[in-house]
Enzyme design. Structure first.
Site, PDB file in Angstrom:
ATOM      1  CG  HIS A  95      -1.788   1.246   1.252  1.00 44.53           C
ATOM      2  ND1 HIS A  95      -2.977   1.296   0.579  1.00 44.53           N
ATOM      3  CD2 HIS A  95      -1.613   2.460   1.824  1.00 44.53           C
ATOM      4  CE1 HIS A  95      -3.522   2.488   0.757  1.00 44.53           C
ATOM      5  NE2 HIS A  95      -2.706   3.215   1.505  1.00 44.53           N
ATOM      6  CB  CYS A  96       1.949   3.519  -2.523  1.00 44.71           C
ATOM      7  SG  CYS A  96       3.130   4.863  -2.716  1.00 44.71           S
ATOM      8  N   PRO A  97       1.227   5.011   0.638  1.00 38.22           N
ATOM      9  CG  PRO A  97       2.469   5.625   2.514  1.00 38.22           C
ATOM     10  CD  PRO A  97       2.336   4.550   1.473  1.00 38.22           C
ATOM     11  N   GLY A 100      -1.817   6.956  -2.324  1.00 36.43           N
ATOM     12  CA  GLY A 100      -3.152   6.735  -1.786  1.00 36.43           C
ATOM     13  C   GLY A 100      -3.829   5.502  -2.345  1.00 36.43           C
TER      14      GLY A 100
END
Length: 144
Positions: A95-97, A100
């Site tokens: 998951h890439c913050p 998003g």
């Protein structure tokens, strides 16, 4: 005087090329970022869970799959439930913050392209800035 005007036009031409390259890398980075953030990363739903990996396998044996209680789907191999997005993703990478979204099977190539693009852009910028600093340093030493 003619020599200085020729040198000036050559420097201006080099600056234009550098500006165009900078704009090219910035636009390409933005496009690939948009692709990663907006393309479906491979969400597994009840309607498409067999699309990623058919339930029936050779020799009439059934592949064992994990069941996701949250999404109510049987997860194909290499599928993971992301607690941030609250969805299951085929080929889940992470998951890439900053984007998003998750990086999965369907947007992984775009993610790699984005990373290569901004890294090349960064290297170009560092080289460009370094060359300008060295050039300015040489000019100040010669004028002294």
């Amino acid at each position: 005087k003619a020599g200085t005007e020729t040198e000036r036009s050559q420097v201006e031409g080099e600056m234009n090329l550098k500006q165009y390259l900078c704009a090219f890398f910035a636009i390409l980075s933005a496009i690939t970022l948009f692709c990663v953030a907006c393309v479906d990363p491979g969400v597994v739903t009840e309607s498409n869970q067999n699309e990623y990996y058919p339930l029936e396998v050779d020799n009439d044996s059934t592949q064992r799959r994990r069941y996701c209680d949250i999404c109510s789907v049987y997860q194909p191999p290499k599928t993971v439930h992301c607690s941030e997005c609250n969805l299951c993703f085929a080929g889940y990478d992470h998951h890439c913050p900053w984007m998003g979204t998750c990086v999965g099977k369907k947007n992984f190539k775009a993610f790699v392209c984005f990373n290569v693009t901004w890294l090349v852009y960064l290297l170009y910028a560092v080289i460009f800035i370094g060359a300008n600093l060295v050039g300015e340093n040489n000019m100040t030493q010669h004028s002294s």
